[in-house]
Each structure stands twice: as C-alpha cells, then as structure tokens.
Design an enzyme around this catalytic site. Structure first.
Site, PDB file in Angstrom:
ATOM      1  N   CYS A 163     -14.306   8.944  -1.906  1.00  0.00           N
ATOM      2  CA  CYS A 163     -15.504   8.175  -2.249  1.00  0.00           C
ATOM      3  C   CYS A 163     -15.115   6.723  -2.537  1.00  0.00           C
ATOM      4  O   CYS A 163     -14.307   6.459  -3.442  1.00  0.00           O
ATOM      5  CB  CYS A 163     -16.193   8.794  -3.464  1.00  0.00           C
ATOM      6  SG  CYS A 163     -17.534   7.777  -4.100  1.00  0.00           S
TER       7      CYS A 163
ATOM      8  N   HIS B 252     -22.700   8.038  -3.713  1.00  0.00           N
ATOM      9  CA  HIS B 252     -22.337   7.944  -5.135  1.00  0.00           C
ATOM     10  C   HIS B 252     -23.434   7.052  -5.707  1.00  0.00           C
ATOM     11  O   HIS B 252     -23.574   5.892  -5.289  1.00  0.00           O
ATOM     12  CB  HIS B 252     -20.937   7.325  -5.285  1.00  0.00           C
ATOM     13  CG  HIS B 252     -20.487   7.143  -6.712  1.00  0.00           C
ATOM     14  ND1 HIS B 252     -19.212   7.487  -7.142  1.00  0.00           N
ATOM     15  CD2 HIS B 252     -21.130   6.642  -7.796  1.00  0.00           C
ATOM     16  CE1 HIS B 252     -19.101   7.207  -8.423  1.00  0.00           C
ATOM     17  NE2 HIS B 252     -20.257   6.690  -8.851  1.00  0.00           N
TER      18      HIS B 252
ATOM     19  N   HIS C 181     -19.063  10.548 -10.659  1.00  0.00           N
ATOM     20  CA  HIS C 181     -19.460  10.783  -9.268  1.00  0.00           C
ATOM     21  C   HIS C 181     -20.659  11.728  -9.233  1.00  0.00           C
ATOM     22  O   HIS C 181     -20.519  12.943  -9.276  1.00  0.00           O
ATOM     23  CB  HIS C 181     -18.321  11.352  -8.420  1.00  0.00           C
ATOM     24  CG  HIS C 181     -18.740  11.497  -6.981  1.00  0.00           C
ATOM     25  ND1 HIS C 181     -18.618  10.482  -6.061  1.00  0.00           N
ATOM     26  CD2 HIS C 181     -19.338  12.514  -6.325  1.00  0.00           C
ATOM     27  CE1 HIS C 181     -19.114  10.883  -4.902  1.00  0.00           C
ATOM     28  NE2 HIS C 181     -19.556  12.118  -5.040  1.00  0.00           N
TER      29      HIS C 181
ATOM     30  N   HIS D 124     -26.023   4.573  -7.085  1.00  0.00           N
ATOM     31  CA  HIS D 124     -25.904   3.157  -7.447  1.00  0.00           C
ATOM     32  C   HIS D 124     -27.268   2.495  -7.351  1.00  0.00           C
ATOM     33  O   HIS D 124     -28.155   2.964  -6.634  1.00  0.00           O
ATOM     34  CB  HIS D 124     -24.900   2.448  -6.537  1.00  0.00           C
ATOM     35  CG  HIS D 124     -25.189   2.610  -5.072  1.00  0.00           C
ATOM     36  ND1 HIS D 124     -24.840   3.751  -4.380  1.00  0.00           N
ATOM     37  CD2 HIS D 124     -25.813   1.814  -4.185  1.00  0.00           C
ATOM     38  CE1 HIS D 124     -25.225   3.633  -3.119  1.00  0.00           C
ATOM     39  NE2 HIS D 124     -25.833   2.463  -2.969  1.00  0.00           N
TER      40      HIS D 124
HETATM   41  P1  5GP Z   1     -26.491   1.992   0.055  1.00  0.00           P
HETATM   42  O1  5GP Z   1     -26.703   1.666   1.521  1.00  0.00           O
HETATM   43  O2  5GP Z   1     -25.746   3.298  -0.107  1.00  0.00           O
HETATM   44  O3  5GP Z   1     -27.727   1.913  -0.778  1.00  0.00           O
HETATM   45  O4  5GP Z   1     -25.572   0.845  -0.510  1.00  0.00           O
HETATM   46  C1  5GP Z   1     -24.204   0.791  -0.303  1.00  0.00           C
HETATM   47  C2  5GP Z   1     -23.799  -0.658  -0.468  1.00  0.00           C
HETATM   48  O5  5GP Z   1     -22.404  -0.696  -0.690  1.00  0.00           O
HETATM   49  C3  5GP Z   1     -24.078  -1.544   0.760  1.00  0.00           C
HETATM   50  O6  5GP Z   1     -24.961  -2.598   0.389  1.00  0.00           O
HETATM   51  C4  5GP Z   1     -22.698  -2.048   1.164  1.00  0.00           C
HETATM   52  O7  5GP Z   1     -22.717  -3.399   1.567  1.00  0.00           O
HETATM   53  C5  5GP Z   1     -21.884  -1.858  -0.109  1.00  0.00           C
HETATM   54  N1  5GP Z   1     -20.463  -1.584   0.119  1.00  0.00           N
HETATM   55  C6  5GP Z   1     -19.911  -0.721   1.017  1.00  0.00           C
HETATM   56  N2  5GP Z   1     -18.579  -0.700   0.912  1.00  0.00           N
HETATM   57  C7  5GP Z   1     -18.260  -1.569  -0.078  1.00  0.00           C
HETATM   58  C8  5GP Z   1     -17.015  -1.989  -0.652  1.00  0.00           C
HETATM   59  O8  5GP Z   1     -15.931  -1.539  -0.281  1.00  0.00           O
HETATM   60  N3  5GP Z   1     -17.090  -2.913  -1.649  1.00  0.00           N
HETATM   61  C9  5GP Z   1     -18.278  -3.432  -2.085  1.00  0.00           C
HETATM   62  N4  5GP Z   1     -18.220  -4.350  -3.064  1.00  0.00           N
HETATM   63  N5  5GP Z   1     -19.459  -3.048  -1.577  1.00  0.00           N
HETATM   64  C10 5GP Z   1     -19.454  -2.138  -0.588  1.00  0.00           C
HETATM   65 ZN    ZN Z   2     -17.820   8.638  -6.150  1.00  0.00          ZN
END
Ligand code: 5GP
Ligand code: ZN
Length: 115
Positions: free
Chosen positions: A4, A99, A46, A101
């Site tokens: 993760c 995970h 997690h 957020h």
């Molecule tokens: P989701 O699409 O799951 O709501 O949001 C995941 C977010 O994590 C995306 O906006 C993506 O840009 C961000 N993200 C993915 N990998 C990384 C990483 O390794 N570091 C950081 N700081 N953000 C990440």
């Molecule tokens: Zn996690």
C-alpha cells in the site's frame, strides 16, 4: 501493508511532502495537485475506504479526529477563504488508492461543481 503506497509513506519508506501529523493521521501534498493547495488527509491505520471506516468499532472516533484536525491543517496551509474536502469511495467514486483518505483542495476559487 507493504503493497500500500500510503502505508509506505506513513512508515517513511516513500518520501512525501508532509504538512501535518498526529497520532491518528498524516497529511501530505498530493503528488499530482489539481489546485494550488491539494493535501491528502490520511488516517494512519490501513482502512480500505469510508464504508470500512463506518463499519469499524472506533470509526466515528477516527472520523471525529479528522474533523477536529481540520482547522489546524487549514490554517497551516493558509486556505483562509475556504476549501473543498473530498472522499472518493470505490471504483465508481474514482478511488485509486485503497487506503482511506480525504482530499483537501483550495488556494484558489474552485469552479466546476458536480453538486
Ligand atoms: P484517489 O484517486 O484514490 O481518491 O486519490 C489518490 C491520490 O493519491 C491521487 O490524487 C494521486 O495523485 C495521489 N498519489 C498517488 N501516489 C502518490 C504518491 O506516491 N505520493 C503522493 N504524495 N500522492 C500520491
Ligand atoms: Zn495502507
């Protein structure tokens, strides 16, 4: 969880631009920001998504902890004129990292609202 990305950031295995942390959560800048301020508020534990959080025995406590931290986080990054807080849940909700957020987005007047 070793596979993760957010657990690895929380463990310090992958670097991130950390802006806030406490015993329950870490907050760091999104690697692909959609606005001048784009933070990810990530509970340390997690938990897959907001449905799993809702089902957890202490889910509401954790949710409350996120809520309680918001004023300090918002002040820290200077989003004094407001911001948007978003949770994507599951594939149709656009969640790409399983995970839980919350995206905190601001630093400009945001347009394009679905609701
Ligand atoms: P989701 O699409 O799951 O709501 O949001 C995941 C977010 O994590 C995306 O906006 C993506 O840009 C961000 N993200 C993915 N990998 C990384 C990483 O390794 N570091 C950081 N700081 N953000 C990440
Ligand atoms: Zn996690």
């Amino acid at each position: 969880m070793q596979d993760c990305i957010f657990c690895r950031i929380i463990a310090g295995d992958i670097s991130a631009d950390l802006v806030y942390q406490n015993e329950n959560m870490v907050v760091f800048r999104d690697i692909n920001p959609v606005a001048p301020v784009h933070l990810l508020v990530v509970p340390r534990r997690h938990i897959k998504d907001i449905l799993e959080l809702a089902a957890a025995e202490d889910g509401l406590d954790l949710m409350g902890a996120v809520l309680r931290a918001l004023p300090e986080i918002a002040a820290k990054v200077g989003v004094t004129q407001g911001f948007r807080l978003i949770n994507n849940c599951g594939p149709d909700g656009g969640q790409t990292i399983p995970h839980i957020h919350f995206h905190l987005i601001g630093g400009q007047k945001l347009g394009e609202k679905l609701l």
